[in-house]
Design a protein around this motif. Structure first.
Motif, PDB file in Angstrom:
ATOM      1  N   ALA A   1      28.490   1.585   2.402  1.00 33.00           N
ATOM      2  CA  ALA A   1      27.318   2.337   2.858  1.00 33.00           C
ATOM      3  C   ALA A   1      26.623   2.917   1.633  1.00 33.00           C
ATOM      4  O   ALA A   1      27.268   3.505   0.766  1.00 33.00           O
ATOM      5  CB  ALA A   1      27.744   3.451   3.804  1.00 33.00           C
ATOM      6  N   SER A   2      25.328   2.710   1.553  1.00 29.45           N
ATOM      7  CA  SER A   2      24.575   3.200   0.399  1.00 29.45           C
ATOM      8  C   SER A   2      23.985   4.561   0.720  1.00 29.45           C
ATOM      9  O   SER A   2      23.343   4.730   1.755  1.00 29.45           O
ATOM     10  CB  SER A   2      23.444   2.227   0.047  1.00 29.45           C
ATOM     11  OG  SER A   2      22.640   2.764  -0.978  1.00 29.45           O
ATOM     12  N   PRO A   3      24.180   5.530  -0.171  1.00 30.21           N
ATOM     13  CA  PRO A   3      23.596   6.844   0.064  1.00 30.21           C
ATOM     14  C   PRO A   3      22.084   6.843  -0.170  1.00 30.21           C
ATOM     15  O   PRO A   3      21.387   7.742   0.271  1.00 30.21           O
ATOM     16  CB  PRO A   3      24.302   7.738  -0.952  1.00 30.21           C
ATOM     17  CG  PRO A   3      24.678   6.804  -2.061  1.00 30.21           C
ATOM     18  CD  PRO A   3      24.959   5.479  -1.399  1.00 30.21           C
ATOM     19  N   ASP A   4      21.587   5.819  -0.860  1.00 34.61           N
ATOM     20  CA  ASP A   4      20.171   5.763  -1.204  1.00 34.61           C
ATOM     21  C   ASP A   4      19.413   4.868  -0.232  1.00 34.61           C
ATOM     22  O   ASP A   4      19.797   3.730   0.007  1.00 34.61           O
ATOM     23  CB  ASP A   4      19.984   5.225  -2.625  1.00 34.61           C
ATOM     24  CG  ASP A   4      20.622   6.126  -3.670  1.00 34.61           C
ATOM     25  OD1 ASP A   4      20.632   7.350  -3.466  1.00 34.61           O
ATOM     26  OD2 ASP A   4      21.120   5.588  -4.672  1.00 34.61           O
ATOM     27  N   ARG A   5      18.357   5.403   0.322  1.00 32.55           N
ATOM     28  CA  ARG A   5      17.467   4.608   1.175  1.00 32.55           C
ATOM     29  C   ARG A   5      16.591   3.752   0.262  1.00 32.55           C
ATOM     30  O   ARG A   5      16.206   4.181  -0.826  1.00 32.55           O
ATOM     31  CB  ARG A   5      16.613   5.561   2.008  1.00 32.55           C
ATOM     32  CG  ARG A   5      15.670   4.862   2.962  1.00 32.55           C
ATOM     33  CD  ARG A   5      15.095   5.869   3.955  1.00 32.55           C
ATOM     34  NE  ARG A   5      13.921   5.348   4.627  1.00 32.55           N
ATOM     35  CZ  ARG A   5      13.946   4.520   5.654  1.00 32.55           C
ATOM     36  NH1 ARG A   5      15.095   4.110   6.118  1.00 32.55           N
ATOM     37  NH2 ARG A   5      12.830   4.093   6.207  1.00 32.55           N
ATOM     38  N   PRO A   6      16.262   2.544   0.680  1.00 29.34           N
ATOM     39  CA  PRO A   6      15.383   1.718  -0.145  1.00 29.34           C
ATOM     40  C   PRO A   6      14.039   2.407  -0.359  1.00 29.34           C
ATOM     41  O   PRO A   6      13.593   3.212   0.465  1.00 29.34           O
ATOM     42  CB  PRO A   6      15.190   0.451   0.684  1.00 29.34           C
ATOM     43  CG  PRO A   6      16.264   0.449   1.687  1.00 29.34           C
ATOM     44  CD  PRO A   6      16.649   1.869   1.916  1.00 29.34           C
ATOM     45  N   ARG A   7      13.402   2.065  -1.456  1.00 32.01           N
ATOM     46  CA  ARG A   7      12.055   2.581  -1.722  1.00 32.01           C
ATOM     47  C   ARG A   7      11.084   1.808  -0.841  1.00 32.01           C
ATOM     48  O   ARG A   7      11.101   0.575  -0.814  1.00 32.01           O
ATOM     49  CB  ARG A   7      11.717   2.397  -3.194  1.00 32.01           C
ATOM     50  CG  ARG A   7      10.418   3.022  -3.572  1.00 32.01           C
ATOM     51  CD  ARG A   7      10.243   3.047  -5.060  1.00 32.01           C
ATOM     52  NE  ARG A   7       8.964   3.664  -5.344  1.00 32.01           N
ATOM     53  CZ  ARG A   7       8.305   3.512  -6.458  1.00 32.01           C
ATOM     54  NH1 ARG A   7       8.820   2.779  -7.435  1.00 32.01           N
ATOM     55  NH2 ARG A   7       7.144   4.097  -6.633  1.00 32.01           N
ATOM     56  N   VAL A   8      10.239   2.525  -0.107  1.00 30.75           N
ATOM     57  CA  VAL A   8       9.282   1.925   0.814  1.00 30.75           C
ATOM     58  C   VAL A   8       7.884   2.384   0.412  1.00 30.75           C
ATOM     59  O   VAL A   8       7.637   3.570   0.254  1.00 30.75           O
ATOM     60  CB  VAL A   8       9.573   2.350   2.275  1.00 30.75           C
ATOM     61  CG1 VAL A   8       8.527   1.793   3.218  1.00 30.75           C
ATOM     62  CG2 VAL A   8      10.977   1.913   2.688  1.00 30.75           C
ATOM     63  N   MET A   9       6.975   1.391   0.236  1.00 32.35           N
ATOM     64  CA  MET A   9       5.608   1.691  -0.165  1.00 32.35           C
ATOM     65  C   MET A   9       4.640   0.889   0.688  1.00 32.35           C
ATOM     66  O   MET A   9       4.944  -0.241   1.080  1.00 32.35           O
ATOM     67  CB  MET A   9       5.400   1.306  -1.639  1.00 32.35           C
ATOM     68  CG  MET A   9       6.284   2.093  -2.599  1.00 32.35           C
ATOM     69  SD  MET A   9       6.298   1.360  -4.250  1.00 32.35           S
ATOM     70  CE  MET A   9       7.621   0.169  -4.045  1.00 32.35           C
ATOM     71  N   GLY A  10       3.478   1.458   0.969  1.00 30.96           N
ATOM     72  CA  GLY A  10       2.439   0.736   1.682  1.00 30.96           C
ATOM     73  C   GLY A  10       1.867  -0.375   0.811  1.00 30.96           C
ATOM     74  O   GLY A  10       1.734  -0.212  -0.403  1.00 30.96           O
ATOM     75  N   VAL A  11       1.539  -1.488   1.440  1.00 34.59           N
ATOM     76  CA  VAL A  11       0.980  -2.637   0.716  1.00 34.59           C
ATOM     77  C   VAL A  11      -0.541  -2.590   0.813  1.00 34.59           C
ATOM     78  O   VAL A  11      -1.094  -2.511   1.916  1.00 34.59           O
ATOM     79  CB  VAL A  11       1.514  -3.962   1.310  1.00 34.59           C
ATOM     80  CG1 VAL A  11       0.801  -5.163   0.696  1.00 34.59           C
ATOM     81  CG2 VAL A  11       3.017  -4.061   1.097  1.00 34.59           C
ATOM     82  N   HIS A  12      -1.192  -2.644  -0.330  1.00 38.41           N
ATOM     83  CA  HIS A  12      -2.658  -2.693  -0.353  1.00 38.41           C
ATOM     84  C   HIS A  12      -3.155  -4.102  -0.046  1.00 38.41           C
ATOM     85  O   HIS A  12      -4.109  -4.292   0.703  1.00 38.41           O
ATOM     86  CB  HIS A  12      -3.183  -2.236  -1.719  1.00 38.41           C
ATOM     87  CG  HIS A  12      -4.644  -2.484  -1.901  1.00 38.41           C
ATOM     88  ND1 HIS A  12      -5.599  -1.755  -1.219  1.00 38.41           N
ATOM     89  CD2 HIS A  12      -5.314  -3.396  -2.644  1.00 38.41           C
ATOM     90  CE1 HIS A  12      -6.796  -2.197  -1.560  1.00 38.41           C
ATOM     91  NE2 HIS A  12      -6.653  -3.212  -2.418  1.00 38.41           N
ATOM     92  N   ASN A  13      -2.495  -5.126  -0.621  1.00 36.86           N
ATOM     93  CA  ASN A  13      -2.920  -6.505  -0.424  1.00 36.86           C
ATOM     94  C   ASN A  13      -1.710  -7.421  -0.591  1.00 36.86           C
ATOM     95  O   ASN A  13      -0.872  -7.182  -1.461  1.00 36.86           O
ATOM     96  CB  ASN A  13      -4.000  -6.862  -1.446  1.00 36.86           C
ATOM     97  CG  ASN A  13      -4.640  -8.217  -1.176  1.00 36.86           C
ATOM     98  OD1 ASN A  13      -4.539  -8.744  -0.072  1.00 36.86           O
ATOM     99  ND2 ASN A  13      -5.290  -8.781  -2.169  1.00 36.86           N
ATOM    100  N   HIS A  14      -1.661  -8.434   0.239  1.00 39.93           N
ATOM    101  CA  HIS A  14      -0.588  -9.430   0.146  1.00 39.93           C
ATOM    102  C   HIS A  14      -1.191 -10.784   0.487  1.00 39.93           C
ATOM    103  O   HIS A  14      -1.886 -10.908   1.491  1.00 39.93           O
ATOM    104  CB  HIS A  14       0.532  -9.094   1.134  1.00 39.93           C
ATOM    105  CG  HIS A  14       1.561 -10.162   1.260  1.00 39.93           C
ATOM    106  ND1 HIS A  14       1.628 -10.988   2.356  1.00 39.93           N
ATOM    107  CD2 HIS A  14       2.530 -10.568   0.453  1.00 39.93           C
ATOM    108  CE1 HIS A  14       2.621 -11.848   2.209  1.00 39.93           C
ATOM    109  NE2 HIS A  14       3.182 -11.620   1.058  1.00 39.93           N
ATOM    110  N   TRP A  15      -0.949 -11.764  -0.326  1.00 31.98           N
ATOM    111  CA  TRP A  15      -1.427 -13.120  -0.057  1.00 31.98           C
ATOM    112  C   TRP A  15      -0.463 -14.119  -0.661  1.00 31.98           C
ATOM    113  O   TRP A  15       0.311 -13.796  -1.545  1.00 31.98           O
ATOM    114  CB  TRP A  15      -2.848 -13.340  -0.571  1.00 31.98           C
ATOM    115  CG  TRP A  15      -3.006 -13.154  -2.043  1.00 31.98           C
ATOM    116  CD1 TRP A  15      -3.233 -11.973  -2.696  1.00 31.98           C
ATOM    117  CD2 TRP A  15      -2.919 -14.147  -3.073  1.00 31.98           C
ATOM    118  NE1 TRP A  15      -3.290 -12.182  -4.059  1.00 31.98           N
ATOM    119  CE2 TRP A  15      -3.113 -13.515  -4.316  1.00 31.98           C
ATOM    120  CE3 TRP A  15      -2.710 -15.514  -3.055  1.00 31.98           C
ATOM    121  CZ2 TRP A  15      -3.079 -14.199  -5.516  1.00 31.98           C
ATOM    122  CZ3 TRP A  15      -2.688 -16.194  -4.266  1.00 31.98           C
ATOM    123  CH2 TRP A  15      -2.880 -15.531  -5.470  1.00 31.98           C
TER     124      TRP A  15
END
Length: 96
Positions: A76-90
């Motif tokens: 079990a990881s004590p650290d939550r993944p880093r989550v960021m909003g995506v401005h653009n994806h292609w």
């Protein structure tokens, strides 16, 4: 809104990742909403990079994935993944 997820998973080998991934492939719908995925080995373990359609999709995946990962011996990881909003994806060569 699409999100980018960066998870650092120390102490996990590519063999452990492959075993977990093989089990996850058998779970219907587990990857719903996943737009892209990459797993990169490092000196300390793995780094995982995903783009999900939404945080809700990622959370639904995590709820199904975590018990299986525990069964496979992932700590079990004590650290939550880093989550960021995506401005653009292609994707090169695609339309849209």
């Amino acid at each position: 809104m699409a999100i980018f997820v960066h998870a650092v998973v120390p102490g996990i080998t590519t063999d452990q990742y492959d075993a977990l991934n093989a089990r996850l492939q058998q779970v219907p719908g587990i990857f719903d909403g996943c737009l892209s995925h990459a797993c990169v080995p490092t000196d300390d373990g793995l780094e995982i990079f995903d783009i999900w359609e939404s945080e809700q999709h990622m959370n639904a995946f995590a709820e199904k994935m975590m018990p299986i990962a525990t069964e496979e011996g992932w700590p079990a990881s004590p650290d939550r993944p880093r989550v960021m909003g995506v401005h653009n994806h292609w994707v090169p060569g695609s339309t849209g």
